[in-house]
Design a protein around this motif. Structure first.
Motif, mmCIF file in Angstrom:
data_model
loop_
_atom_site.group_PDB
_atom_site.id
_atom_site.type_symbol
_atom_site.label_atom_id
_atom_site.label_comp_id
_atom_site.label_asym_id
_atom_site.label_seq_id
_atom_site.Cartn_x
_atom_site.Cartn_y
_atom_site.Cartn_z
ATOM 1 N N ALA A 64 0.842 -1.187 0.000
ATOM 2 C CA ALA A 64 0.000 0.000 0.000
ATOM 3 C C ALA A 64 0.881 1.242 0.000
ATOM 4 C CB ALA A 64 -0.928 -0.001 1.214
ATOM 5 N N ARG B 188 -2.593 4.465 -7.915
ATOM 6 C CA ARG B 188 -1.870 3.397 -7.215
ATOM 7 C C ARG B 188 -1.697 3.690 -5.735
ATOM 8 N NH1 ARG B 188 -0.515 -0.008 -4.746
ATOM 9 N NH2 ARG B 188 0.856 -1.776 -5.163
ATOM 10 N N SER C 76 -3.141 4.264 -1.892
ATOM 11 C CA SER C 76 -4.271 3.953 -1.013
ATOM 12 C C SER C 76 -4.718 5.159 -0.212
ATOM 13 C CB SER C 76 -3.894 2.820 -0.047
ATOM 14 O OG SER C 76 -3.593 1.639 -0.757
ATOM 15 N N CYS D 256 1.423 3.443 -12.881
ATOM 16 C CA CYS D 256 0.452 3.429 -11.782
ATOM 17 C C CYS D 256 -0.941 3.081 -12.287
ATOM 18 C CB CYS D 256 0.442 4.787 -11.079
ATOM 19 S SG CYS D 256 1.928 5.117 -10.110
ATOM 20 N N THR E 259 -4.025 -1.805 -5.989
ATOM 21 C CA THR E 259 -4.117 -0.854 -4.882
ATOM 22 C C THR E 259 -5.006 -1.432 -3.795
ATOM 23 O OG1 THR E 259 -3.902 0.977 -6.447
ATOM 24 C CG2 THR E 259 -4.692 1.501 -4.237
ATOM 25 N N ARG F 153 -8.576 7.993 0.805
ATOM 26 C CA ARG F 153 -8.409 7.418 -0.524
ATOM 27 C C ARG F 153 -8.674 8.493 -1.570
ATOM 28 N NH1 ARG F 153 -8.650 2.067 -2.625
ATOM 29 N NH2 ARG F 153 -7.924 2.245 -4.781
#
Length: 451
Positions: A204, A222, A224, A413, A420, A430
């Motif tokens: 993460a 990508r 979190s 990404c 992710t 997020r």
């Protein structure tokens, strides 16, 4: 004879052109053979001139006198192996009695001149065995990473070292790191290489970019969690501290030990847990740490103390919980306030790009590798991406990351966006991303009026 001369001239011209435009191709085609022959032919005389020989044993002298033979010559270290590589030669030497690995390291510059190589470095493999790595050309001028690298979980190839080896960022060996660099020094490119290397892994990514997110938010698919202001960063770091406590509780429940065992005698981390129970490791990237430490009002000072306290706790305790820090900045000194020195002491890995003053270099290496301070302030301004990398062991290397554009990092990404992880503690942070928009490209057959 004329045809042979023409072919010879063409070969010499091709070699000269390759050496100028494609030094790596020249090395593989011509340089490696010439260098190996040169090293083997000059080896004994060079070692003798550099003071890397020892007198012959007494029994050899006695035997020579008894047989009326010439006195044996001094003996250089014995060559165990000569291995060519894509960037140079690797020479493994067995030292003679009385020699030390420091003798080889101290003579590396003289060996470089004597063998006509671009660079020479050495390291002790084990007691009495030294590996000398020689590079045939400037591998940092145009960085070309090898096609295959030794990747494993939480170990990312990010740059190339001056000896031709790959520089890895191994989070399990060095959990937390500090990256310094002035404006336009290549610090952002180094950070993009880190993100690009971590993107395919089960990890993460958490970003803190207080420059309104201009560096990390393009890579949001990508990540979190992302924070673009000090207020959001404070809440995000508190959530990470809470996650760290939850992970430690999970580890305790899985240890199956009696409650009378003191906590100080317990040593465990997430990598000791079964795969199905192991929490997702988290890498926290802080783009500019000074923005988190500066304040102008009492309220901002309280927020600043809250942020630095959380970072210090994560740096001290986060490794076993699988939380790793990657802190970047232009300066990282005591002028940023209390707690900064304590935080810096926990950042084992140090990487310094071009710096504007010696004080900044001392902030990075003064407490671990004083020799690297001078190397850090000598990085030229036109060598963006060139950096000095060291750790608490005192060793350091010159490295340079390959140029990765923001578009290349964004594409990577986006490609691995499905990897992710959704972490409950970080759900409020997020980043909200929309579906990628495909630009409408006018047809080449359309008229200017309708295009």
């Amino acid at each position: 004879m004329t045809a042979f001369t023409v072919v010879l001239v063409l070969v010499v011209a091709a070699a000269g052109l390759l050496r100028w435009r494609r030094p790596a191709w020249y090395w593989l085609a011509f340089g490696v053979t010439l260098a190996a022959l040169r090293v083997l032919a000059r080896y004994r005389s060079v070692m003798d001139a550099c003071g890397l020989t020892v007198p012959p044993a007494r029994w050899r002298l006695a035997l020579a006198r008894a047989a009326s033979r010439p006195i044996p010559e001094p003996r250089p270290p014995r060559i165990r192996r000569l291995r060519p590589t894509r960037t140079g030669l690797v020479l493994r030497l067995k030292l003679r009695p009385g020699q030390d690995a420091f003798d080889i390291a101290a003579a590396s510059d003289r060996l470089r001149h004597s063998f006509s190589m671009f660079g020479v470095t050495s390291r002790e493999v084990r007691s009495g065995v030294v590996e000398v790595r020689m590079t045939g050309y400037d591998v940092l001028k145009r960085v070309q990473m090898p096609a295959e690298t030794e990747t494993r979980p939480m170990r990312v190839p990010v740059a190339l070292r001056e000896d031709g080896a790959v520089h890895y960022r191994d989070y399990r060996a060095i959990p937390h790191a500090l990256t310094l660099g002035a404006t336009e020094s290549g610090k952002s490119v180094y950070q993009r290489n880190l993100v690009a290397g971590l993107a395919p892994m089960d990890v993460a990514l958490v970003g803190i970019d207080c420059k309104q997110g201009v560096e990390l938010f393009p890579l949001a698919r990508r990540f979190s969690a992302l924070a673009d202001s000090p207020d959001t960063a404070a809440e995000l770091l508190d959530a990470l501290v809470a996650r760290m406590a939850d992970v430690y509780r999970l580890i305790r429940t899985q240890q199956r030990i009696t409650v009378d065992v003191p906590d100080a005698e317990i040593a465990a981390d997430i990598w000791d847990l079964p795969d199905e129970l192991r929490p997702t490791p988290v890498v926290v990237l802080v783009d500019e740490v000074a923005e988190l430490a500066l304040y102008a009002t009492k309220e901002e000072e309280r927020r600043r103390d809250r942020i630095i306290t959380a970072l210090v706790r994560l740096a001290q305790l986060g490794r076993a919980a699988g939380i790793y820090l990657e802190i970047c900045g232009q300066r990282f000194g005591s002028e940023l306030g209390k707690g900064i020195t304590m935080l810096r002491a926990q950042l084992t890995g140090r990487t310094a790009h071009r710096l504007n003053d010696e004080t900044s270099a001392n902030m990075a290496f003064g407490d671990i590798a004083p020799d690297a301070v001078l190397a850090a302030i000598q990085i030229p301004a036109d060598m963006r991406g060139l950096a000095i990398a060291g750790d608490s062991s005192g060793g350091w290397h010159r490295i340079r990351a390959p140029h990765t554009s923001l578009r290349q990092a964004v594409n990577l990404c986006n490609r691995y966006a499905d990897r992710t992880p959704d972490l409950a503690e970080l759900a409020p942070f997020r980043p909200a991303v929309t579906a990628p928009v495909t630009a409408l490209v006018p047809s080449a057959k359309a008229s200017p009026a309708t295009a």
